[in-house]
Design a protein around this motif. Sequence first.
Motif, PDB file in Angstrom:
ATOM      1  N   UNK A  62      15.912  35.104  75.184  1.00  0.00           N
ATOM      2  CA  UNK A  62      17.094  35.155  76.036  1.00  0.00           C
ATOM      3  C   UNK A  62      17.971  33.933  75.883  1.00  0.00           C
ATOM      4  N   UNK A  63      17.973  33.339  74.699  1.00  0.00           N
ATOM      5  CA  UNK A  63      18.776  32.154  74.462  1.00  0.00           C
ATOM      6  C   UNK A  63      18.168  30.871  75.003  1.00  0.00           C
ATOM      7  N   UNK A  64      16.975  30.947  75.566  1.00  0.00           N
ATOM      8  CA  UNK A  64      16.328  29.764  76.137  1.00  0.00           C
ATOM      9  C   UNK A  64      15.116  29.390  75.292  1.00  0.00           C
ATOM     10  N   UNK A  65      15.048  28.127  74.884  1.00  0.00           N
ATOM     11  CA  UNK A  65      13.925  27.665  74.074  1.00  0.00           C
ATOM     12  C   UNK A  65      12.787  27.165  74.965  1.00  0.00           C
ATOM     13  N   UNK A  66      11.576  27.470  74.556  1.00  0.00           N
ATOM     14  CA  UNK A  66      10.387  27.049  75.301  1.00  0.00           C
ATOM     15  C   UNK A  66       9.400  26.396  74.350  1.00  0.00           C
ATOM     16  N   UNK A  67       8.893  25.249  74.746  1.00  0.00           N
ATOM     17  CA  UNK A  67       7.861  24.567  73.974  1.00  0.00           C
ATOM     18  C   UNK A  67       6.512  24.911  74.586  1.00  0.00           C
ATOM     19  N   UNK A  68       5.692  25.629  73.851  1.00  0.00           N
ATOM     20  CA  UNK A  68       4.370  26.039  74.334  1.00  0.00           C
ATOM     21  C   UNK A  68       3.337  25.001  73.904  1.00  0.00           C
ATOM     22  N   UNK A  69       2.578  24.512  74.878  1.00  0.00           N
ATOM     23  CA  UNK A  69       1.555  23.505  74.629  1.00  0.00           C
ATOM     24  C   UNK A  69       0.170  24.073  74.926  1.00  0.00           C
ATOM     25  N   UNK A  70      -0.901  23.390  74.500  1.00  0.00           N
ATOM     26  CA  UNK A  70      -2.251  23.938  74.657  1.00  0.00           C
ATOM     27  C   UNK A  70      -2.622  24.215  76.120  1.00  0.00           C
ATOM     28  N   UNK A  71      -3.241  25.349  76.341  1.00  0.00           N
ATOM     29  CA  UNK A  71      -3.718  25.699  77.670  1.00  0.00           C
ATOM     30  C   UNK A  71      -4.870  24.767  78.073  1.00  0.00           C
ATOM     31  N   UNK A  72      -4.939  24.444  79.360  1.00  0.00           N
ATOM     32  CA  UNK A  72      -6.006  23.602  79.921  1.00  0.00           C
ATOM     33  C   UNK A  72      -6.007  22.192  79.331  1.00  0.00           C
ATOM     34  N   UNK A  73      -4.825  21.686  78.974  1.00  0.00           N
ATOM     35  CA  UNK A  73      -4.745  20.301  78.507  1.00  0.00           C
ATOM     36  C   UNK A  73      -5.138  19.370  79.659  1.00  0.00           C
ATOM     37  N   UNK A  74      -6.063  18.435  79.453  1.00  0.00           N
ATOM     38  CA  UNK A  74      -6.582  17.625  80.571  1.00  0.00           C
ATOM     39  C   UNK A  74      -5.514  16.833  81.328  1.00  0.00           C
ATOM     40  N   UNK A  75      -4.427  16.493  80.661  1.00  0.00           N
ATOM     41  CA  UNK A  75      -3.394  15.657  81.299  1.00  0.00           C
ATOM     42  C   UNK A  75      -2.083  16.432  81.495  1.00  0.00           C
ATOM     43  N   UNK A  76      -2.215  17.729  81.755  1.00  0.00           N
ATOM     44  CA  UNK A  76      -1.028  18.574  81.912  1.00  0.00           C
ATOM     45  C   UNK A  76      -0.148  18.122  83.066  1.00  0.00           C
ATOM     46  N   UNK A  77      -0.739  17.823  84.212  1.00  0.00           N
ATOM     47  CA  UNK A  77       0.059  17.416  85.379  1.00  0.00           C
ATOM     48  C   UNK A  77       0.793  16.105  85.110  1.00  0.00           C
ATOM     49  N   UNK A  78       0.098  15.148  84.501  1.00  0.00           N
ATOM     50  CA  UNK A  78       0.744  13.879  84.169  1.00  0.00           C
ATOM     51  C   UNK A  78       1.891  14.084  83.186  1.00  0.00           C
ATOM     52  N   UNK A  79       1.682  14.949  82.213  1.00  0.00           N
ATOM     53  CA  UNK A  79       2.717  15.217  81.212  1.00  0.00           C
ATOM     54  C   UNK A  79       3.975  15.762  81.882  1.00  0.00           C
ATOM     55  N   UNK A  80       3.816  16.749  82.760  1.00  0.00           N
ATOM     56  CA  UNK A  80       4.971  17.346  83.432  1.00  0.00           C
ATOM     57  C   UNK A  80       5.664  16.342  84.350  1.00  0.00           C
ATOM     58  N   UNK A  81       4.871  15.507  85.017  1.00  0.00           N
ATOM     59  CA  UNK A  81       5.459  14.492  85.891  1.00  0.00           C
ATOM     60  C   UNK A  81       6.325  13.523  85.093  1.00  0.00           C
ATOM     61  N   UNK A  82       5.790  13.049  83.974  1.00  0.00           N
ATOM     62  CA  UNK A  82       6.543  12.116  83.137  1.00  0.00           C
ATOM     63  C   UNK A  82       7.835  12.745  82.639  1.00  0.00           C
ATOM     64  N   UNK A  83       7.743  13.962  82.106  1.00  0.00           N
ATOM     65  CA  UNK A  83       8.912  14.605  81.518  1.00  0.00           C
ATOM     66  C   UNK A  83       9.999  14.846  82.565  1.00  0.00           C
ATOM     67  N   UNK A  84       9.610  15.287  83.749  1.00  0.00           N
ATOM     68  CA  UNK A  84      10.598  15.544  84.806  1.00  0.00           C
ATOM     69  C   UNK A  84      11.308  14.261  85.239  1.00  0.00           C
ATOM     70  N   UNK A  85      10.557  13.158  85.328  1.00  0.00           N
ATOM     71  CA  UNK A  85      11.176  11.898  85.740  1.00  0.00           C
ATOM     72  C   UNK A  85      12.083  11.340  84.656  1.00  0.00           C
ATOM     73  N   UNK A  86      11.702  11.510  83.399  1.00  0.00           N
ATOM     74  CA  UNK A  86      12.559  11.040  82.317  1.00  0.00           C
ATOM     75  C   UNK A  86      13.860  11.834  82.266  1.00  0.00           C
TER      76      UNK A  86
END
Length: 454
Positions: free
Chosen positions: A418-442
């Motif tokens: 639908x014209x939107x790009x998505x980056x798919x990362x490994x399921x159950x990555x141990x630091x998923x929450x930290x990764x999302x927190x960092x990216x959102x703040x940046x």
Amino acid sequence: MPLEKGTISMRSSSHSPDRISVTFDDDRVVANAGLIQPATLADHLGLRQLFDEYVHLGATPGHANVGLKAMTLIYSALADGDCIEDADRMRVAATTEVLGHGVRAPSTLGTFLRSFTWDMSPSWTGCSTSRSAVHGRPVPGPGRGRSPWTWTRRSVRPTGLKSKVPASVTPVGVAITTPGDGCRHRRGRGVRLRGGNAHTGRGVAGFLTQVFNRVRRARATGPMVLRADSGFYSSKVTETCAKAGVSYSITVKTSKALHKVIAAIKEEDWTPIPYWIDDGADVAETAYRPFSPKHLEVRLIVRRVRPTPGSQLALFSTYDYHAFITDREGETIYLEADHRRHAVVEDVIRDLKYGVGVNHLPSGRFCANAVWMTLNVIAHNLGRWVGRIGLGPEATSMTTKTLRTRMLNMPGRMTTSGGRRTLHLPRAWPWEDQFNTILNRLRSIPRPAVCLRA
């Protein structure tokens, strides 16, 4: 065929790696998908535009697309690339989409590094830090009202066996900052490559002036303190600090005159301090004229340490003495402890050598190695800011290697729907929450408010 006695027959398991077919045909895969974090920060700071604006190579073969080449080397360093050829990893499949711009081939990057000459260094230093406030760019981290800014300058010596240039020819001068008083995120603030036969203090006055001015331009208004070892025990250093309004704390070189001054300190003037062994160290203060008898008196603070019981030193000496001069105000015990903390620079040096690629100088040309080193320091700084902005105090002790393991070096896959790009990362990555927190703040950091020259 009958089996020999004592042996058993094993069939190949359906889960054996031997049954997996391998093919290189996925155009959507992303190597080092976590680089989206430093790429986001660099984009919001306008780092690539800084290179294009400040670095001018004239008509040299590597003059075009300076920003793209510099950023390629920076991202390669963050992905554990310690030589130019490792940058090829940035060019695979959809990795360039994560970085937000094209990347250049190793041969092009080598030409780019070799295009630098010594007279181009003034333009280069304009963007030798990933935290710039020029032209109104947003400045993350300590700035107005944060103090003290503490500075240390040490030497780094790349490993000779990994370098095309012998280690005796290419020592490195590095200036490291440590904003003190509970703010311990450490970054490189200035860097200079020098010849191997250069004295430790050669050119230090000009170098420190350059670094002090750069910090002020970055809108740091708090007081600054230079903390340095005996390699920078020089009147030129103290004079430079006085002109810049910077306090200093510098280890004194041992001499007969110094020993006489220490010997004159009365026993009752020594104050015990906390140490790893009981009654292991004391501190005292006296007046001292450094450099020459005509010099003004300054504070000389001395720490005496009892040798470790059973050591060889204990057979020949009662105390080992460590002295430094300072023009700072404050209690003797506090100043001595603060001066001792300048050793944290070793953590940064280790991270520069083993977290990025400063341990390896890739070229036989001095200026190419100098630029390589500067880019690796910027990569180190960018990684430090990713953790610091994204996780706050939780990332204080996070090294580049830890950041790389948890956030940067993971596989990904880019899709479009639908014209939107998505980056798919490994399921159950141990630091998923930290990764999302960092990216959102940046992503919440404001972009540069002005347009820069291409």
